[in-house]
Design a protein around this motif. Structure first.
Motif, PDB file in Angstrom:
ATOM      1  N   VAL A   1      -5.422   3.814  -0.091  1.00  0.00           N
ATOM      2  CA  VAL A   1      -4.636   2.692  -0.570  1.00  0.00           C
ATOM      3  C   VAL A   1      -5.449   1.413  -0.428  1.00  0.00           C
ATOM      4  O   VAL A   1      -6.362   1.328   0.382  1.00  0.00           O
ATOM      5  CB  VAL A   1      -3.298   2.570   0.193  1.00  0.00           C
ATOM      6  N   ASP A   2      -5.135   0.405  -1.229  1.00  0.00           N
ATOM      7  CA  ASP A   2      -5.761  -0.907  -1.078  1.00  0.00           C
ATOM      8  C   ASP A   2      -5.310  -1.500   0.256  1.00  0.00           C
ATOM      9  O   ASP A   2      -4.166  -1.309   0.668  1.00  0.00           O
ATOM     10  CB  ASP A   2      -5.325  -1.854  -2.197  1.00  0.00           C
ATOM     11  N   GLU A   3      -6.206  -2.217   0.927  1.00  0.00           N
ATOM     12  CA  GLU A   3      -5.874  -2.863   2.189  1.00  0.00           C
ATOM     13  C   GLU A   3      -6.228  -4.339   2.118  1.00  0.00           C
ATOM     14  O   GLU A   3      -7.333  -4.709   1.736  1.00  0.00           O
ATOM     15  CB  GLU A   3      -6.669  -2.262   3.357  1.00  0.00           C
ATOM     16  N   TYR A   4      -5.266  -5.179   2.501  1.00  0.00           N
ATOM     17  CA  TYR A   4      -5.516  -6.597   2.676  1.00  0.00           C
ATOM     18  C   TYR A   4      -5.796  -6.786   4.163  1.00  0.00           C
ATOM     19  O   TYR A   4      -5.018  -6.343   5.008  1.00  0.00           O
ATOM     20  CB  TYR A   4      -4.287  -7.415   2.260  1.00  0.00           C
ATOM     21  N   VAL A   5      -6.909  -7.398   4.493  1.00  0.00           N
ATOM     22  CA  VAL A   5      -7.304  -7.595   5.879  1.00  0.00           C
ATOM     23  C   VAL A   5      -7.433  -9.084   6.147  1.00  0.00           C
ATOM     24  O   VAL A   5      -8.047  -9.811   5.361  1.00  0.00           O
ATOM     25  CB  VAL A   5      -8.669  -6.913   6.172  1.00  0.00           C
ATOM     26  N   VAL A  32      -9.843  -4.702   0.699  1.00  0.00           N
ATOM     27  CA  VAL A  32     -10.653  -3.486   0.694  1.00  0.00           C
ATOM     28  C   VAL A  32      -9.974  -2.506  -0.266  1.00  0.00           C
ATOM     29  O   VAL A  32      -8.832  -2.092  -0.035  1.00  0.00           O
ATOM     30  CB  VAL A  32     -10.775  -2.885   2.110  1.00  0.00           C
ATOM     31  N   PRO A  33     -10.647  -2.153  -1.350  1.00  0.00           N
ATOM     32  CA  PRO A  33     -10.004  -1.341  -2.379  1.00  0.00           C
ATOM     33  C   PRO A  33      -9.837   0.122  -1.984  1.00  0.00           C
ATOM     34  O   PRO A  33     -10.604   0.669  -1.184  1.00  0.00           O
ATOM     35  CB  PRO A  33     -10.961  -1.462  -3.570  1.00  0.00           C
ATOM     36  N   LYS A  34      -8.825   0.724  -2.570  1.00  0.00           N
ATOM     37  CA  LYS A  34      -8.603   2.160  -2.406  1.00  0.00           C
ATOM     38  C   LYS A  34      -9.891   2.886  -2.754  1.00  0.00           C
ATOM     39  O   LYS A  34     -10.568   2.550  -3.728  1.00  0.00           O
ATOM     40  CB  LYS A  34      -7.478   2.601  -3.346  1.00  0.00           C
ATOM     41  N   GLY A  35     -10.257   3.854  -1.941  1.00  0.00           N
ATOM     42  CA  GLY A  35     -11.442   4.651  -2.211  1.00  0.00           C
ATOM     43  C   GLY A  35     -12.729   4.066  -1.648  1.00  0.00           C
ATOM     44  O   GLY A  35     -13.798   4.623  -1.871  1.00  0.00           O
ATOM     45  N   PHE A  36     -12.632   2.931  -0.926  1.00  0.00           N
ATOM     46  CA  PHE A  36     -13.833   2.331  -0.347  1.00  0.00           C
ATOM     47  C   PHE A  36     -14.541   3.360   0.528  1.00  0.00           C
ATOM     48  O   PHE A  36     -13.930   4.023   1.348  1.00  0.00           O
ATOM     49  CB  PHE A  36     -13.471   1.109   0.509  1.00  0.00           C
ATOM     50  N   VAL A  51      -2.575  -5.288   5.971  1.00  0.00           N
ATOM     51  CA  VAL A  51      -1.344  -5.115   5.208  1.00  0.00           C
ATOM     52  C   VAL A  51      -1.594  -4.065   4.133  1.00  0.00           C
ATOM     53  O   VAL A  51      -2.558  -4.167   3.376  1.00  0.00           O
ATOM     54  CB  VAL A  51      -0.906  -6.446   4.554  1.00  0.00           C
ATOM     55  N   VAL A  52      -0.737  -3.047   4.121  1.00  0.00           N
ATOM     56  CA  VAL A  52      -0.791  -2.014   3.089  1.00  0.00           C
ATOM     57  C   VAL A  52       0.629  -1.764   2.595  1.00  0.00           C
ATOM     58  O   VAL A  52       1.606  -2.042   3.293  1.00  0.00           O
ATOM     59  CB  VAL A  52      -1.403  -0.677   3.596  1.00  0.00           C
ATOM     60  N   ASP A  53       0.741  -1.232   1.403  1.00  0.00           N
ATOM     61  CA  ASP A  53       2.036  -0.822   0.879  1.00  0.00           C
ATOM     62  C   ASP A  53       2.444   0.447   1.630  1.00  0.00           C
ATOM     63  O   ASP A  53       1.737   1.465   1.568  1.00  0.00           O
ATOM     64  CB  ASP A  53       1.938  -0.562  -0.626  1.00  0.00           C
ATOM     65  N   ARG A  54       3.534   0.379   2.362  1.00  0.00           N
ATOM     66  CA  ARG A  54       3.945   1.480   3.238  1.00  0.00           C
ATOM     67  C   ARG A  54       4.131   2.798   2.481  1.00  0.00           C
ATOM     68  O   ARG A  54       3.654   3.841   2.912  1.00  0.00           O
ATOM     69  CB  ARG A  54       5.229   1.112   3.966  1.00  0.00           C
ATOM     70  N   GLU A  55       4.808   2.759   1.361  1.00  0.00           N
ATOM     71  CA  GLU A  55       5.058   3.985   0.605  1.00  0.00           C
ATOM     72  C   GLU A  55       3.743   4.626   0.152  1.00  0.00           C
ATOM     73  O   GLU A  55       3.550   5.832   0.294  1.00  0.00           O
ATOM     74  CB  GLU A  55       5.950   3.699  -0.592  1.00  0.00           C
ATOM     75  N   SER A  56       2.833   3.818  -0.373  1.00  0.00           N
ATOM     76  CA  SER A  56       1.537   4.335  -0.809  1.00  0.00           C
ATOM     77  C   SER A  56       0.756   4.912   0.369  1.00  0.00           C
ATOM     78  O   SER A  56       0.126   5.959   0.260  1.00  0.00           O
ATOM     79  CB  SER A  56       0.713   3.235  -1.480  1.00  0.00           C
ATOM     80  N   TYR A  57       0.812   4.211   1.519  1.00  0.00           N
ATOM     81  CA  TYR A  57       0.102   4.664   2.716  1.00  0.00           C
ATOM     82  C   TYR A  57       0.647   6.013   3.188  1.00  0.00           C
ATOM     83  O   TYR A  57      -0.112   6.937   3.474  1.00  0.00           O
ATOM     84  CB  TYR A  57       0.240   3.616   3.826  1.00  0.00           C
TER      85      TYR A  57
END
Length: 66
Positions: A1-5, A32-36, A51-57
Motif C-alpha cells: 500500500v502507499d504510505e505517507y510518512v 512511499v509508493p506501493k511496491g517500493f 499513515v496508510v489506508d486501513r482497508e488496503s493495509y
C-alpha cells in the motif's frame, strides 16, 4: 500500500532498487509508493508517523499470508 510518512525526529534515508538515495529529516513528509523496493535507514533518535489506508493495509496483509 502507499504510505505517507512524517519524520518527527532523526533522519530517514531511502535507497530504491536503482540506487537512488533520498534523505528526509524532521518535518519532511515523503510518500512511499506501493511496491517500493529498497532500504530504509533510520538514523539518530528516529521517530515517524505513518499513515496508510486501513482497508488496503489489511487486504495486503491477508494476501501476503496466503
Amino acid at each position: 500500500v502507499d504510505e505517507y510518512v512524517m519524520v518527527l525526529n532523526g533522519k530517514l534515508i531511502l535507497t530504491d532498487a536503482n540506487g537512488k538515495v533520498q534523505e528526509f529529516v524532521a518535518g519532511d513528509s515523503p510518500m512511499v509508493p506501493k511496491g517500493f523496493t529498497g532500504t530504509w535507514q533510520m538514523l539518530g533518535n528516529y521517530c515517524e508517523l505513518i499513515v496508510v489506508d486501513r482497508e488496503s493495509y489489511e487486504n495486503a496483509a491477508k494476501a501476503a499470508e496466503k
